[in-house]
Write a protein that holds these residues in place. Structure first.
Motif, PDB file in Angstrom:
ATOM      1  N   GLU A  10      28.706  12.803  37.962  1.00 32.90           N
ATOM      2  CA  GLU A  10      29.776  11.823  38.179  1.00 32.90           C
ATOM      3  C   GLU A  10      30.268  11.209  36.862  1.00 32.90           C
ATOM      4  O   GLU A  10      31.470  11.142  36.594  1.00 32.90           O
ATOM      5  CB  GLU A  10      29.218  10.719  39.105  1.00 32.90           C
ATOM      6  CG  GLU A  10      30.208   9.647  39.476  1.00 32.90           C
ATOM      7  CD  GLU A  10      31.069  10.058  40.662  1.00 32.90           C
ATOM      8  OE1 GLU A  10      30.524  10.701  41.569  1.00 32.90           O
ATOM      9  OE2 GLU A  10      32.263   9.746  40.643  1.00 32.90           O
ATOM     10  N   PHE A  13      32.232  13.602  34.787  1.00 33.61           N
ATOM     11  CA  PHE A  13      33.521  13.826  35.439  1.00 33.61           C
ATOM     12  C   PHE A  13      34.479  12.675  35.125  1.00 33.61           C
ATOM     13  O   PHE A  13      35.653  12.886  34.818  1.00 33.61           O
ATOM     14  CB  PHE A  13      33.319  13.955  36.958  1.00 33.61           C
ATOM     15  CG  PHE A  13      34.601  14.136  37.727  1.00 33.61           C
ATOM     16  CD1 PHE A  13      35.280  15.351  37.685  1.00 33.61           C
ATOM     17  CD2 PHE A  13      35.135  13.105  38.474  1.00 33.61           C
ATOM     18  CE1 PHE A  13      36.468  15.527  38.390  1.00 33.61           C
ATOM     19  CE2 PHE A  13      36.320  13.262  39.182  1.00 33.61           C
ATOM     20  CZ  PHE A  13      36.984  14.481  39.133  1.00 33.61           C
ATOM     21  N   LYS A  14      33.959  11.452  35.157  1.00 38.21           N
ATOM     22  CA  LYS A  14      34.788  10.268  34.866  1.00 38.21           C
ATOM     23  C   LYS A  14      35.296  10.307  33.433  1.00 38.21           C
ATOM     24  O   LYS A  14      36.466  10.022  33.172  1.00 38.21           O
ATOM     25  CB  LYS A  14      33.974   8.984  35.098  1.00 38.21           C
ATOM     26  CG  LYS A  14      33.977   8.542  36.540  1.00 38.21           C
ATOM     27  CD  LYS A  14      33.302   7.182  36.657  1.00 38.21           C
ATOM     28  CE  LYS A  14      33.074   6.814  38.110  1.00 38.21           C
ATOM     29  NZ  LYS A  14      31.945   5.903  38.256  1.00 38.21           N
TER      30      LYS A  14
ATOM     31  N   SER B   7      30.314  15.170  41.274  1.00 36.03           N
ATOM     32  CA  SER B   7      31.338  14.183  41.550  1.00 36.03           C
ATOM     33  C   SER B   7      32.061  14.497  42.864  1.00 36.03           C
ATOM     34  O   SER B   7      32.210  13.642  43.728  1.00 36.03           O
ATOM     35  CB  SER B   7      32.325  14.139  40.395  1.00 36.03           C
ATOM     36  OG  SER B   7      33.359  13.280  40.693  1.00 36.03           O
TER      37      SER B   7
END
Lengths: 161, 195
Positions: A10, A13-14, B7
């Protein structure tokens, strides 16, 4: 071993999305994509509603692979930038850190010069993140990454019902 | 190389259909495309010549259900079978997670099957892959034709390692999904073994 997986968390990805969002704005582009060399879409920015992003990712990777083949025949390491000019839209494709492909789609509201300039800066930032990501993948997988080890045969069978 | 995205909670894998020219690789994909609910598949792309021979590759993205909260997506590719497209075949094998070797069962195509199989091994080796470490299965296609080699004979030549193998008639769809399921299963088991 080439069969190890590319794993993106995550947080990564951010970070990646923040960079390509900024590139979209700075380059005045319509769309920006990041694609793995195997044809998997990693991240995108811009309005992708009417676009088949999966096909776009796969064809981009095919394009880069074919161009890489040409480069090899000529004794070049790679052709790191490709540019396709259309009547309305243009595509700028570049290789980042020899591993991922950055795709910028733009029209006459921008220019090749501006796109090249902004891509250069964004590539350096992306390269740092991708390098870290690959380094982590090569190192021993953490407990979290081993989550997939918990997949049971029953889970796999269930996919087909 | 599979791509696991925490994600979007997706697992993406690449499966390549390999085999000699006109053995039915594209036909396999076309049948899967036709019979899959549009919600579970994307567009099928065929980079083919005007005579519908594959020039570069066919591509079909499929999405199956969830595993442990991860969506599973499979990108199916075919290679061009004709001998002189070897450079393209090498490119398509890059990052492969699983292979279906489609053999043409006709007697007169046995030499072509063997040549293609050896070519696949050589191309994998060039990219530091060893066929023994890659999930792969074999499909004996065109079983409906009159001049076919008995499966036992084909096994002896093409499946010495004893991997899962299936008889098929890709044009009617017989054996197509059995083949696909088997290779997907092998790919996921490999993924489970270690990322």
């Amino acid at each position: 071993m080439p069969t190890s997986s590319l794993i993106m968390f995550e947080e990564e990805f951010k970070q990646i999305t923040a960079i390509i969002d900024r590139l979209l704005k700075d380059a005045n582009a319509k769309l920006v994509f990041l694609v793995d060399k195997d044809g998997q879409l990693i991240a995108s920015s811009g309005d992708t509603r009417d676009l088949d992003t999966t096909s776009l990712a796969s064809l981009t990777a095919g394009n880069i692979a074919a161009t890489g083949g040409l480069a090899k025949l000529l004794g070049e390491k790679e052709f790191s930038i490709l540019f396709h000019e259309g009547e309305k839209d243009n595509i700028h494709i570049s290789i980042v850190g020899q591993r991922v492909i950055l795709v910028v789609i733009f029209d006459n509201r921008s220019s090749l010069g501006l796109v090249r300039l902004r891509v250069k800066k964004a590539s350096e930032e992306l390269n740092t993140i991708i390098k870290k990501l690959l380094h982590r993948v090569e190192a021993k997988p953490s407990a979290e990454e081993n989550l997939l080890a918990e997949i049971s045969d029953a889970d796999i069978d269930k996919l087909f019902h | 190389m599979s791509f696991i995205n925490y994600s979007s909670r997706e697992i993406n894998c690449k499966i390549v259909y390999y085999g000699p020219g006109l053995c039915g690789k594209t036909t396999n994909l076309q049948f899967i495309y036709k019979k899959t609910n549009p919600e579970h598949r994307g567009k099928m792309i065929s980079l083919a010549t005007e005579t519908e021979r594959t020039l570069f590759f066919d591509f079909l993205p499929l999405s199956l259900g969830d595993i442990k909260g991860f969506k599973t997506r499979f990108h199916l590719y075919t290679v061009p079978g004709q001998i002189f497209y070897d450079a393209s075949r090498k490119l398509i094998l890059k990052g492969v997670d699983g292979i279906v070797f489609v053999a043409d069962s006709q007697v007169e195509r046995m030499d072509a099957n063997i040549e293609s199989f050896e070519n696949m091994k050589a191309n994998l080796k060039e990219q530091c892959y060893d066929l023994a470490n890659i999930p792969y299965i074999i499909q004996y296609n065109k079983r409906d034709l009159p001049n076919v080699v008995p499966v036992v004979e084909m096994k002896k030549v093409l499946n010495v390692s004893g991997v899962p193998d299936f008889e098929a008639v890709a044009a009617t769809g017989h054996g197509v999904f059995e083949t696909l399921k088997a290779v997907i299963k092998l790919v996921l088991i490999e993924l489970k073994k270690g990322t």
